[in-house]
Design a protein around this motif. Structure first.
Motif, PDB file in Angstrom:
ATOM      1  N   SER A 217       0.874  -0.987   0.055  1.00  0.00           N
ATOM      2  CA  SER A 217      -0.033  -0.059   0.012  1.00  0.00           C
ATOM      3  C   SER A 217       0.803   1.253  -0.078  1.00  0.00           C
ATOM      4  O   SER A 217       0.258   2.424  -0.372  1.00  0.00           O
ATOM      5  CB  SER A 217      -0.958  -0.033   1.110  1.00  0.00           C
ATOM      6  OG  SER A 217      -0.098  -0.140   2.332  1.00  0.00           O
ATOM      7  N   ARG A 218       2.113   1.320   0.546  1.00  0.00           N
ATOM      8  CA  ARG A 218       2.958   2.311   0.610  1.00  0.00           C
ATOM      9  C   ARG A 218       3.598   2.344  -0.913  1.00  0.00           C
ATOM     10  O   ARG A 218       4.514   3.533  -1.047  1.00  0.00           O
ATOM     11  CB  ARG A 218       4.039   2.254   1.717  1.00  0.00           C
ATOM     12  CG  ARG A 218       3.384   2.160   3.010  1.00  0.00           C
ATOM     13  CD  ARG A 218       4.427   1.739   4.006  1.00  0.00           C
ATOM     14  NE  ARG A 218       4.760   0.318   3.828  1.00  0.00           N
ATOM     15  CZ  ARG A 218       5.920  -0.033   4.239  1.00  0.00           C
ATOM     16  NH1 ARG A 218       6.649   0.833   5.109  1.00  0.00           N
ATOM     17  NH2 ARG A 218       6.371  -1.156   4.007  1.00  0.00           N
ATOM     18  N   GLY A 219       3.595   1.597  -1.868  1.00  0.00           N
ATOM     19  CA  GLY A 219       4.306   1.573  -3.077  1.00  0.00           C
ATOM     20  C   GLY A 219       5.596   0.897  -2.894  1.00  0.00           C
ATOM     21  O   GLY A 219       6.409   0.977  -3.717  1.00  0.00           O
ATOM     22  N   VAL A 220       6.095   0.212  -1.735  1.00  0.00           N
ATOM     23  CA  VAL A 220       7.274  -0.595  -1.697  1.00  0.00           C
ATOM     24  C   VAL A 220       6.942  -1.939  -2.108  1.00  0.00           C
ATOM     25  O   VAL A 220       6.037  -2.523  -1.744  1.00  0.00           O
ATOM     26  CB  VAL A 220       7.848  -0.594  -0.203  1.00  0.00           C
ATOM     27  CG1 VAL A 220       9.124  -1.088  -0.100  1.00  0.00           C
ATOM     28  CG2 VAL A 220       7.807   0.912   0.235  1.00  0.00           C
ATOM     29  N   LEU A 221       8.036  -2.666  -2.730  1.00  0.00           N
ATOM     30  CA  LEU A 221       7.974  -3.901  -3.297  1.00  0.00           C
ATOM     31  C   LEU A 221       8.060  -4.686  -2.200  1.00  0.00           C
ATOM     32  O   LEU A 221       8.472  -4.703  -1.063  1.00  0.00           O
ATOM     33  CB  LEU A 221       9.153  -4.203  -4.280  1.00  0.00           C
ATOM     34  CG  LEU A 221       9.097  -3.638  -5.469  1.00  0.00           C
ATOM     35  CD1 LEU A 221      10.442  -4.313  -6.339  1.00  0.00           C
ATOM     36  CD2 LEU A 221       7.756  -4.086  -6.320  1.00  0.00           C
ATOM     37  N   TRP A 222       7.054  -5.902  -2.264  1.00  0.00           N
ATOM     38  CA  TRP A 222       6.823  -6.915  -0.933  1.00  0.00           C
ATOM     39  C   TRP A 222       8.156  -7.665  -0.898  1.00  0.00           C
ATOM     40  O   TRP A 222       8.754  -7.972   0.264  1.00  0.00           O
ATOM     41  CB  TRP A 222       5.690  -7.672  -1.281  1.00  0.00           C
ATOM     42  CG  TRP A 222       4.484  -7.345  -0.972  1.00  0.00           C
ATOM     43  CD1 TRP A 222       3.410  -6.915  -1.460  1.00  0.00           C
ATOM     44  CD2 TRP A 222       4.254  -7.465   0.626  1.00  0.00           C
ATOM     45  NE1 TRP A 222       2.644  -6.596  -0.826  1.00  0.00           N
ATOM     46  CE2 TRP A 222       2.801  -6.985   0.752  1.00  0.00           C
ATOM     47  CE3 TRP A 222       4.832  -7.514   1.889  1.00  0.00           C
ATOM     48  CZ2 TRP A 222       1.873  -6.684   1.647  1.00  0.00           C
ATOM     49  CZ3 TRP A 222       3.932  -7.340   2.926  1.00  0.00           C
ATOM     50  CH2 TRP A 222       2.834  -6.820   2.943  1.00  0.00           C
ATOM     51  N   ARG A 223       8.849  -7.612  -1.946  1.00  0.00           N
ATOM     52  CA  ARG A 223      10.206  -8.436  -2.068  1.00  0.00           C
ATOM     53  C   ARG A 223      11.336  -7.668  -1.111  1.00  0.00           C
ATOM     54  O   ARG A 223      11.937  -8.230  -0.108  1.00  0.00           O
ATOM     55  CB  ARG A 223      10.988  -8.263  -3.302  1.00  0.00           C
ATOM     56  CG  ARG A 223      12.168  -8.924  -3.261  1.00  0.00           C
ATOM     57  CD  ARG A 223      12.958  -8.594  -4.655  1.00  0.00           C
ATOM     58  NE  ARG A 223      13.182  -7.157  -4.806  1.00  0.00           N
ATOM     59  CZ  ARG A 223      13.464  -6.585  -5.916  1.00  0.00           C
ATOM     60  NH1 ARG A 223      13.867  -7.153  -6.861  1.00  0.00           N
ATOM     61  NH2 ARG A 223      13.748  -4.940  -5.785  1.00  0.00           N
ATOM     62  N   ASP A 224      11.175  -6.200  -0.972  1.00  0.00           N
ATOM     63  CA  ASP A 224      12.087  -5.708  -0.201  1.00  0.00           C
ATOM     64  C   ASP A 224      11.563  -5.490   1.422  1.00  0.00           C
ATOM     65  O   ASP A 224      12.450  -5.671   2.207  1.00  0.00           O
ATOM     66  CB  ASP A 224      12.081  -4.094  -0.608  1.00  0.00           C
ATOM     67  CG  ASP A 224      12.749  -3.911  -2.288  1.00  0.00           C
ATOM     68  OD1 ASP A 224      13.497  -4.921  -2.418  1.00  0.00           O
ATOM     69  OD2 ASP A 224      12.417  -2.972  -2.767  1.00  0.00           O
ATOM     70  N   VAL A 225      10.223  -5.563   1.662  1.00  0.00           N
ATOM     71  CA  VAL A 225       9.816  -5.571   2.704  1.00  0.00           C
ATOM     72  C   VAL A 225      10.236  -6.839   3.407  1.00  0.00           C
ATOM     73  O   VAL A 225      10.496  -7.011   4.454  1.00  0.00           O
ATOM     74  CB  VAL A 225       8.131  -5.381   2.856  1.00  0.00           C
ATOM     75  CG1 VAL A 225       7.440  -5.621   4.091  1.00  0.00           C
ATOM     76  CG2 VAL A 225       7.807  -3.952   2.335  1.00  0.00           C
TER      77      VAL A 225
END
Length: 156
Positions: free
Chosen positions: A91-99
């Motif tokens: 939802s913040r625009g950050v890739l799930w991979r990075d999270v």
């Protein structure tokens, strides 16, 4: 057959002759057990392993730690490989991979100095289960998406 069993059941010990012409035999049943308490303990008590000096104990400890260290590194690499498949943004625009990679790094750093082998093993097992579960759910969602696209394409 019965005489053979009787023969096997009895143990006969030959003793040296008391006189030249006398030979003494003592018949003892095998199930009577050992003659002395020491003999009983020698047969049935687990013997203590030979004492290790400090260097050998330290070497064994290092080998155990190296083993769990290898497992932890393998798990971390598996997590990094698995996160390659999570290419959509949250939802913040950050890739799930990075999270996911950031969270995995944080979890490993938090448990970095854990010495209790039971806790380390529990963390490794939990991590393996989480990676496996995430990949299975991802594969299932992809199957559903492919099925949905096939159904939508055939209806045209």
């Amino acid at each position: 057959m019965i005489p053979y069993l009787r023969k096997c059941r009895n143990l006969t010990i030959h003793l040296k002759p008391v006189f030249d012409s006398d030979i003494v035999f003592i018949q003892r049943f095998l199930h009577n057990g050992p003659d002395t308490v020491e003999e009983l303990l020698d047969r049935h008590v687990v013997k203590k392993e030979k004492s290790l000096n400090d260097e050998e104990e330290e070497l064994l400890t290092r080998q155990r730690l190296t083993s769990t260290r290898r497992e932890a590194l393998a798990l971390y690499r598996d997590i990094l490989r698995a996160t390659r498949f999570f290419m959509w943004p949250d939802s913040r625009g950050v890739l799930w991979r990075d999270v996911l990679r950031e969270n995995a790094r944080k979890e490993f750093e938090d448990a970095r100095f854990e010495k209790d082998p039971e806790v380390v093993t529990r963390l490794l097992i939990g991590g393996r289960d989480a990676v496996q579960s995430a990949l299975e759910k991802l594969a299932e969602k992809q199957r559903q998406q492919i099925a949905k696209e096939r159904d939508g394409g055939e209806g045209r």
